[in-house]
Design an enzyme around this catalytic site. Structure first.
Site, PDB file in Angstrom:
ATOM      1  N   ALA A 142       0.838  -1.205   0.000  1.00  0.00           N
ATOM      2  CA  ALA A 142       0.000   0.000   0.000  1.00  0.00           C
ATOM      3  C   ALA A 142       0.874   1.257   0.000  1.00  0.00           C
ATOM      4  O   ALA A 142       0.610   2.201  -0.757  1.00  0.00           O
ATOM      5  CB  ALA A 142      -0.918  -0.008   1.228  1.00  0.00           C
ATOM      6  N   GLY A 175       1.334 -13.604  -3.427  1.00  0.00           N
ATOM      7  CA  GLY A 175       1.380 -12.640  -4.524  1.00  0.00           C
ATOM      8  C   GLY A 175       0.122 -12.543  -5.360  1.00  0.00           C
ATOM      9  O   GLY A 175       0.123 -11.890  -6.403  1.00  0.00           O
ATOM     10  N   ARG A 456     -11.613 -19.038   4.081  1.00  0.00           N
ATOM     11  CA  ARG A 456     -10.492 -19.374   4.965  1.00  0.00           C
ATOM     12  C   ARG A 456     -10.935 -19.647   6.403  1.00  0.00           C
ATOM     13  O   ARG A 456     -10.341 -20.474   7.087  1.00  0.00           O
ATOM     14  CB  ARG A 456      -9.465 -18.248   4.940  1.00  0.00           C
ATOM     15  CG  ARG A 456      -8.735 -18.204   3.628  1.00  0.00           C
ATOM     16  CD  ARG A 456      -7.743 -17.071   3.569  1.00  0.00           C
ATOM     17  NE  ARG A 456      -7.000 -17.158   2.322  1.00  0.00           N
ATOM     18  CZ  ARG A 456      -6.067 -16.309   1.949  1.00  0.00           C
ATOM     19  NH1 ARG A 456      -5.766 -15.281   2.716  1.00  0.00           N
ATOM     20  NH2 ARG A 456      -5.428 -16.462   0.814  1.00  0.00           N
ATOM     21  N   ALA A 612      -6.295  -9.084  -0.447  1.00  0.00           N
ATOM     22  CA  ALA A 612      -5.464  -8.168   0.355  1.00  0.00           C
ATOM     23  C   ALA A 612      -4.578  -7.326  -0.555  1.00  0.00           C
ATOM     24  O   ALA A 612      -4.439  -6.113  -0.371  1.00  0.00           O
ATOM     25  CB  ALA A 612      -4.601  -8.937   1.346  1.00  0.00           C
TER      26      ALA A 612
HETATM   27  P1  ADP Z   1       0.144  -3.472   3.301  1.00  0.00           P
HETATM   28  O1  ADP Z   1      -0.146  -4.769   2.607  1.00  0.00           O
HETATM   29  O2  ADP Z   1      -1.050  -2.874   3.913  1.00  0.00           O
HETATM   30  O3  ADP Z   1       0.944  -2.559   2.451  1.00  0.00           O
HETATM   31  P2  ADP Z   1       2.547  -4.497   4.542  1.00  0.00           P
HETATM   32  O4  ADP Z   1       2.612  -5.427   5.676  1.00  0.00           O
HETATM   33  O5  ADP Z   1       2.927  -5.023   3.205  1.00  0.00           O
HETATM   34  O6  ADP Z   1       1.078  -3.861   4.542  1.00  0.00           O
HETATM   35  O7  ADP Z   1       3.479  -3.232   4.802  1.00  0.00           O
HETATM   36  C1  ADP Z   1       3.458  -2.485   5.978  1.00  0.00           C
HETATM   37  C2  ADP Z   1       4.809  -1.810   6.137  1.00  0.00           C
HETATM   38  O8  ADP Z   1       4.760  -0.877   7.209  1.00  0.00           O
HETATM   39  C3  ADP Z   1       5.950  -2.766   6.466  1.00  0.00           C
HETATM   40  O9  ADP Z   1       7.014  -2.536   5.583  1.00  0.00           O
HETATM   41  C4  ADP Z   1       6.325  -2.415   7.904  1.00  0.00           C
HETATM   42  O10 ADP Z   1       7.670  -2.627   8.175  1.00  0.00           O
HETATM   43  C5  ADP Z   1       5.950  -0.935   7.965  1.00  0.00           C
HETATM   44  N1  ADP Z   1       5.679  -0.406   9.322  1.00  0.00           N
HETATM   45  C6  ADP Z   1       4.921  -0.980  10.289  1.00  0.00           C
HETATM   46  N2  ADP Z   1       4.887  -0.199  11.378  1.00  0.00           N
HETATM   47  C7  ADP Z   1       5.633   0.899  11.089  1.00  0.00           C
HETATM   48  C8  ADP Z   1       5.988   2.080  11.811  1.00  0.00           C
HETATM   49  N3  ADP Z   1       5.591   2.273  13.048  1.00  0.00           N
HETATM   50  N4  ADP Z   1       6.784   2.978  11.197  1.00  0.00           N
HETATM   51  C9  ADP Z   1       7.222   2.779   9.935  1.00  0.00           C
HETATM   52  N5  ADP Z   1       6.929   1.687   9.216  1.00  0.00           N
HETATM   53  C10 ADP Z   1       6.130   0.763   9.774  1.00  0.00           C
END
Ligand code: ADP
Length: 629
Positions: A142, A175, A456, A612
């Site tokens: 995202a 993916g 699921r 997702a």
């Molecule tokens: P989405 O699928 O919603 O994009 P992801 O799990 O792929 O979610 O990505 C979320 C990202 O946010 C990860 O790279 C994670 O390391 C980062 N993240 C989580 N908490 C924090 C935070 N407090 N500050 C900065 N980055 C964060």
């Protein structure tokens, strides 16, 4: 272990070890990593490490890229093994260092001599204070989608990322991206069971005006489809996608948000294609996807393809996006009711403040790796989600954005709905698929127990009730998701077998023996399932179709032990269709946007597999564009 030195290392010399001799040359070393052995070649000369090359590994793409690039370089530049491990990739880091140590021993050197002195740190520079048009918290799917979209609209963007690398859960995922795609889906057949599924959505009693509208639209589209004589050709549309998503989330989502996603998901697929992501020329049906509309990349393994496509495009188009790695967002800065920036903790614990001229986008993922939050909010699993239940999530996914947003006045929605993925590795909780998602599920008594194409939550509940709380997913070797001996997640099949994470049997009998199942029962299970595949009607568990690559006609076969683990948190920050965060008072919070797993209201009580990534990348794009306005 074979080495490529100028010298032949004899057994006597090996026994003599460091005190007797030290050879110049190139030596191989090996150490177990996260997924498999990591092999290195180390060149030494006069007790100096001249070169370290990684010559073989199956570590996870994306997660292992940084340690593989930085650690060998740091070892050579400083002639030491005493270098940092990379946070979030510690297994790979230890494996590289361990393999170099192994090679040094083979060179007759004492690894302890290379452990002295101060540890070489891995760190990055982040300014204490800075400003951008759009600030994004989190560099997963995202966040990177939002970063690119905002920058393409001319905004200067800063992405704050907690980990030393991008990707979050997105790069750990299989993916799949769900989107209705007529030209691709038309290549598939539609079964009687699938026609019944469409009919059940059409026959649903309308629950609100939009629901009624969508049912009406679907009726028309599907009616025209049948009229054109296409009843045996797979049908799909954004309306069917929306209605299935909503129904199979038990109508708990916001249908407007759902339809907004399903309408725009095809454009997400098209956009990524134009950016260079090569889609497989077919759609498949991931676990719990309910319909074969999952797209995935042909030129990448797992979700890393999305992140690489965004970063490659940002580089190619010279877009003004800067990433602050190892920087953890802590709180939102508000001024006169508007969110104007983020306070964070940067590398080495230093305070970092980033101001946003236009908007802040929360894209920090869910809270699957936060046991306390799981236990606090869970409404579906009766206290099961403590440490006993593993997770597929990155350790970074601890709900930080949800907590921050709530403190800034945001409303939360659907927080009690947490998804278990039924098909994970029983020891690690990770997704290491060898077979197709909806391949045959067989319990320890050799019997099927569920329609493998179900939701699921249904699959997980059924799995938890099986003897031993585990089951086997089975497929033929021919139809496994394996290319050149490596699974879709980058793991070597032979290593999985060696580690007991996968079983291979040339015949049903051999597979039964290796899985401790009665051979007669297993054979009966296969025969019955194959009869259904030959004539896909009236499956005993209500399976709608025998999807391609699922039939068990002939060996050799694989069986992988499986158990559910925490995968996705459906609840989160409340948003509008423009990805603006809604406050507890029902009004949008100026300057604050959110996208991806940090948000709630899109999946309801149960998320459809493959939705997702569709959600994260589609709403990421919306949030980026909106914030840049
Ligand atoms: P989405 O699928 O919603 O994009 P992801 O799990 O792929 O979610 O990505 C979320 C990202 O946010 C990860 O790279 C994670 O390391 C980062 N993240 C989580 N908490 C924090 C935070 N407090 N500050 C900065 N980055 C964060």
């Amino acid at each position: 272990m074979k080495h490529t030195a100028k010298f032949t290392v004899t057994a006597a010399a090996m026994a003599c070890a460091a005190a007797c001799w030290a050879a110049d040359g190139t030596f191989e070393g090996v150490e177990q990593g996260h997924n498999d052995e990591v092999k290195v070649q180390v060149t030494v000369s006069g007790k100096t490490i001249k070169d370290v090359k990684i010559v073989g590994d199956h570590e996870s793409p994306g997660v292992s890229d940084l340690p593989k690039a930085w650690i060998p370089k740091a070892i050579v530049e400083n002639n030491t093994l005493n270098v940092d491990s990379i946070t979030g990739a510690s297994f790979t880091s230890f494996a590289i260092k361990g393999a170099v140590e192994d090679a040094l021993k083979k060179a007759g050197l004492n690894p302890a001599d290379f452990q002295k002195g101060k540890k070489i740190p891995y760190t990055v520079k982040v300014p204490a204070k800075s400003q951008a048009d759009v600030v994004i918290v989190g560099g997963g799917g995202a966040g990177m989608s939002a970063a690119m979209a905002a920058a393409r609209k001319g905004a200067k963007v800063i992405v704050i990322e907690k980990m030393p690398f991008l990707g979050g859960n997105t790069i750990l995922a299989g993916g799949a991206l769900n989107a209705a795609d007529e030209p691709l889906q038309e290549k598939q057949k539609m079964s009687e069971g699938q026609r019944k599924m469409i009919q059940s959505v059409i026959d649903d009693k309308p629950r609100n005006k939009l629901h009624e509208e969508l049912i009406g639209k679907l009726k028309q589209e599907y009616g025209a489809w049948l009229k054109a004589g296409k009843q045996d050709v797979l049908f799909d549309s954004p309306e069917l996608h929306a209605l299935q998503t909503w129904k199979d989330g038990d109508y708990e989502a916001n249908l407007r948000l759902v339809y907004n996603m399903t309408k725009k998901a095809p454009a997400t697929v098209e956009r990524l294609g134009k950016m260079g992501l090569q889609w497989n020329p077919y759609t498949s049906q991931y676990v719990g996807a309910l319909w074969p509309r999952s797209h995935d990349a042909a030129n990448y393994r797992s979700g890393i393809g999305y992140i690489n496509t965004y970063t490659d495009t940002i580089a190619k188009e010279k877009l003004p996006v800067t990433v602050y790695y190892m920087t953890k967002a802590e709180s939102l800065i508000k001024k006169d009711g508007r969110v104007v920036g983020v306070k964070a903790t940067g590398p080495e614990g230093k305070a970092v403040e980033v101001r946003a001229k236009k908007g802040v986008v929360l894209a920090s993922g869910g809270f699957g790796a936060n046991v306390k939050m799981r236990m606090k909010y869970d409404k579906l699993w009766n206290g099961l989600l403590d440490e006993r239940t593993g997770t597929t999530n990155s350790r970074a996914i601890t709900g930080d954005g949800i907590v921050m947003a709530e403190k800034a006045g945001a409303a939360l929605t659907g927080m009690g709905y947490i998804q278990l993925l039924p098909v994970t590795d029983p020891t690690t909780g990770q997704t290491i698929a060898t077979c197709e998602g909806t391949a045959l599920y067989v319990n320890n008594n050799g019997k099927r127990f569920v329609n493998e194409m179900q939701r699921r939550d249904v699959l997980s509940k059924a799995a938890l009730e099986q003897p031993g709380g585990t089951f086997w997913r089975m497929c033929t070797v021919k139809n496994a998701r394996v290319k050149n001996g490596v699974t879709v997640h980058g793991l070597a099949v032979e290593s999985l077998i060696k580690a007991g994470k996968l079983v291979r049997g040339e015949t049903v009998e051999e597979l039964a023996k290796k899985t401790n199942i009665d051979p007669k029962t297993l054979k009966e299970t296969f025969d019955k399932f194959n009869a259904f595949c030959r004539d896909p009607k009236n499956d005993e568990f209500g399976r709608p179709s025998c999807a391609p690559n699922i039939q068990m006609y002939e060996g050799p076969y694989y069986a992988e032990p499986r158990k559910p683990s925490v995968h996705h948190t459906m609840g989160g920050v409340k948003i509008t269709t423009a990805a603006r965060v809604v406050g507890k008072d029902g009004k949008v919070i100026p300057g604050l946007y959110a996208a991806g797993e940090v948000t709630g209201g899109i999946h309801g009580k149960n998320r459809i597999g493959g939705n997702a990534i569709a959600d994260a990348l589609t709403y990421g794009n919306i949030a980026g564009e909106e914030a840049a306005k």
